[in-house]
Design a protein around this motif. Structure first.
Motif, mmCIF file in Angstrom:
data_model
loop_
_atom_site.group_PDB
_atom_site.id
_atom_site.type_symbol
_atom_site.label_atom_id
_atom_site.label_comp_id
_atom_site.label_asym_id
_atom_site.label_seq_id
_atom_site.Cartn_x
_atom_site.Cartn_y
_atom_site.Cartn_z
ATOM 1 N N LEU A 209 -9.945 -12.277 20.900
ATOM 2 C CA LEU A 209 -10.425 -11.657 19.673
ATOM 3 C C LEU A 209 -11.356 -12.635 18.957
ATOM 4 C CD1 LEU A 209 -10.300 -9.420 17.481
ATOM 5 C CD2 LEU A 209 -8.288 -10.607 16.563
ATOM 6 N N VAL A 210 -12.527 -12.155 18.576
ATOM 7 C CA VAL A 210 -13.498 -12.992 17.897
ATOM 8 C C VAL A 210 -14.203 -12.169 16.837
ATOM 9 C CG1 VAL A 210 -15.325 -12.488 19.575
ATOM 10 C CG2 VAL A 210 -15.378 -14.641 18.283
ATOM 11 N N GLN A 211 -14.640 -12.818 15.792
ATOM 12 C CA GLN A 211 -15.373 -12.124 14.744
ATOM 13 C C GLN A 211 -16.823 -11.917 15.164
ATOM 14 O OE1 GLN A 211 -14.822 -14.410 11.119
ATOM 15 N NE2 GLN A 211 -13.091 -13.117 10.519
ATOM 16 N N ALA A 212 -17.431 -10.920 14.593
ATOM 17 C CA ALA A 212 -18.847 -10.655 14.869
ATOM 18 C C ALA A 212 -19.664 -11.908 14.547
ATOM 19 C CB ALA A 212 -19.327 -9.475 14.046
ATOM 20 N N GLY A 213 -20.615 -12.199 15.425
ATOM 21 C CA GLY A 213 -21.426 -13.398 15.293
ATOM 22 C C GLY A 213 -20.862 -14.603 16.018
ATOM 23 N N GLY A 214 -19.631 -14.492 16.470
ATOM 24 C CA GLY A 214 -18.987 -15.593 17.167
ATOM 25 C C GLY A 214 -19.344 -15.663 18.632
ATOM 26 N N SER A 215 -18.688 -16.595 19.321
ATOM 27 C CA SER A 215 -18.973 -16.841 20.725
ATOM 28 C C SER A 215 -17.683 -16.909 21.531
ATOM 29 C CB SER A 215 -19.724 -18.167 20.899
ATOM 30 O OG SER A 215 -20.965 -18.156 20.241
ATOM 31 N N LEU A 216 -17.803 -16.578 22.793
ATOM 32 C CA LEU A 216 -16.732 -16.744 23.769
ATOM 33 C C LEU A 216 -17.365 -17.151 25.089
ATOM 34 C CD1 LEU A 216 -14.340 -13.659 23.321
ATOM 35 C CD2 LEU A 216 -13.772 -16.056 22.871
ATOM 36 N N ARG A 217 -16.602 -17.882 25.901
ATOM 37 C CA ARG A 217 -17.031 -18.174 27.265
ATOM 38 C C ARG A 217 -15.973 -17.660 28.226
ATOM 39 N NH1 ARG A 217 -18.361 -23.685 30.676
ATOM 40 N NH2 ARG A 217 -16.081 -23.896 30.641
ATOM 41 N N LEU A 218 -16.385 -16.727 29.047
ATOM 42 C CA LEU A 218 -15.511 -16.204 30.086
ATOM 43 C C LEU A 218 -15.683 -17.025 31.358
ATOM 44 C CD1 LEU A 218 -16.090 -12.360 29.674
ATOM 45 C CD2 LEU A 218 -14.506 -13.865 28.437
ATOM 46 N N SER A 219 -14.580 -17.182 32.057
ATOM 47 C CA SER A 219 -14.593 -17.856 33.351
ATOM 48 C C SER A 219 -14.040 -16.923 34.410
ATOM 49 C CB SER A 219 -13.738 -19.125 33.307
ATOM 50 O OG SER A 219 -14.216 -20.047 32.365
ATOM 51 N N CYS A 220 -14.506 -17.106 35.615
ATOM 52 C CA CYS A 220 -13.997 -16.327 36.747
ATOM 53 C C CYS A 220 -13.811 -17.292 37.908
ATOM 54 C CB CYS A 220 -14.962 -15.215 37.110
ATOM 55 S SG CYS A 220 -14.519 -14.293 38.595
ATOM 56 N N ALA A 221 -12.558 -17.561 38.220
ATOM 57 C CA ALA A 221 -12.232 -18.460 39.320
ATOM 58 C C ALA A 221 -12.101 -17.657 40.604
ATOM 59 C CB ALA A 221 -10.941 -19.194 39.026
ATOM 60 N N ALA B 30 -19.102 -26.133 43.021
ATOM 61 C CA ALA B 30 -18.085 -27.137 43.346
ATOM 62 C C ALA B 30 -16.711 -26.727 42.834
ATOM 63 C CB ALA B 30 -18.474 -28.490 42.771
ATOM 64 N N LYS B 31 -16.693 -25.893 41.780
ATOM 65 C CA LYS B 31 -15.429 -25.460 41.184
ATOM 66 C C LYS B 31 -15.095 -24.018 41.522
ATOM 67 C CE LYS B 31 -15.613 -28.642 37.250
ATOM 68 N NZ LYS B 31 -15.597 -28.768 35.762
ATOM 69 N N ASN B 32 -15.921 -23.376 42.354
ATOM 70 C CA ASN B 32 -15.679 -21.969 42.712
ATOM 71 C C ASN B 32 -15.527 -21.096 41.461
ATOM 72 O OD1 ASN B 32 -15.630 -22.923 45.327
ATOM 73 N ND2 ASN B 32 -13.852 -21.729 45.932
ATOM 74 N N THR B 33 -16.378 -21.312 40.488
ATOM 75 C CA THR B 33 -16.231 -20.622 39.216
ATOM 76 C C THR B 33 -17.582 -20.118 38.710
ATOM 77 O OG1 THR B 33 -14.318 -21.996 38.633
ATOM 78 C CG2 THR B 33 -15.388 -20.813 36.840
ATOM 79 N N VAL B 34 -17.555 -18.930 38.161
ATOM 80 C CA VAL B 34 -18.725 -18.375 37.486
ATOM 81 C C VAL B 34 -18.356 -18.168 36.022
ATOM 82 C CG1 VAL B 34 -18.134 -15.975 38.075
ATOM 83 C CG2 VAL B 34 -20.510 -16.596 37.558
ATOM 84 N N TYR B 35 -19.336 -18.345 35.156
ATOM 85 C CA TYR B 35 -19.106 -18.283 33.721
ATOM 86 C C TYR B 35 -20.014 -17.233 33.075
ATOM 87 C CZ TYR B 35 -17.221 -22.915 34.777
ATOM 88 O OH TYR B 35 -16.519 -23.963 35.324
ATOM 89 N N LEU B 36 -19.551 -16.752 31.928
ATOM 90 C CA LEU B 36 -20.400 -15.914 31.084
ATOM 91 C C LEU B 36 -20.261 -16.419 29.661
ATOM 92 C CD1 LEU B 36 -22.318 -13.456 31.143
ATOM 93 C CD2 LEU B 36 -20.361 -12.077 30.355
ATOM 94 N N GLN B 37 -21.291 -17.096 29.192
ATOM 95 C CA GLN B 37 -21.323 -17.563 27.803
ATOM 96 C C GLN B 37 -21.863 -16.429 26.942
ATOM 97 O OE1 GLN B 37 -20.348 -20.581 26.360
ATOM 98 N NE2 GLN B 37 -20.793 -19.530 24.435
ATOM 99 N N MET B 38 -21.080 -16.038 25.958
ATOM 100 C CA MET B 38 -21.452 -14.919 25.109
ATOM 101 C C MET B 38 -21.611 -15.388 23.677
ATOM 102 S SD MET B 38 -18.973 -11.965 26.710
ATOM 103 C CE MET B 38 -17.479 -12.674 26.010
#
Length: 127
Positions: A11-23, A75-83
């Motif tokens: 949960l984040v307020q409008a205007g905020g940021s989150l980073r999703l990870s996918c291992a 190297a970490k087998n990970t994809v990210y989504l910076q929002m």
């Protein structure tokens, strides 16, 4: 077998940021094109972003271009989504997906192209 596990939603307020990870499990992560999708209640699953195997090519939906950034760490087998600059209309379940590809520069914007999916992570943006 390839398995994908998303994390980082919340949960984040409008205007905020989150980073999703996918291992991603497996030893051939760098052979997969990766994509991020989302699905809001009552709506169809929507393409957001894709990244080529090498990470050198990325593609974004117009709805998130300039706000979201896809990246990968092979190297970490990970994809990210910076929002960033999140809006209430970004509220949805977010999914990562993987497609085996022999091309090092290709990316794919259609969900039917992807054979492997994570279970999803909920992102809620409050106004």
């Amino acid at each position: 077998q390839v398995q994908l596990v998303e994390s980082g939603g919340g949960l984040v307020q409008a205007g905020g940021s989150l980073r999703l990870s996918c291992a991603v499990s497996g030893r051939t992560f760098n052979m997969y094109v990766m994509g991020w999708f989302r699905q809001a209640p009552g709506k169809e699953r929507e393409f957001l972003a894709a990244i080529s195997r090498s990470g050198g090519s990325t593609y974004y939906a117009d709805s998130v271009k300039g706000r979201f950034t896809i990246s990968r760490d092979n190297a970490k087998n990970t994809v990210y989504l910076q929002m960033n600059s999140l809006k209430p209309e970004d509220t949805a379940v977010y999914y990562c997906a993987a497609k085996f590809s022999r091309s090092s520069s290709a990316w794919y914007p259609f969900q039917n192209d992807y054979g492997y999916w994570g279970q999803g992570t909920q992102v809620t943006v409050s106004s």
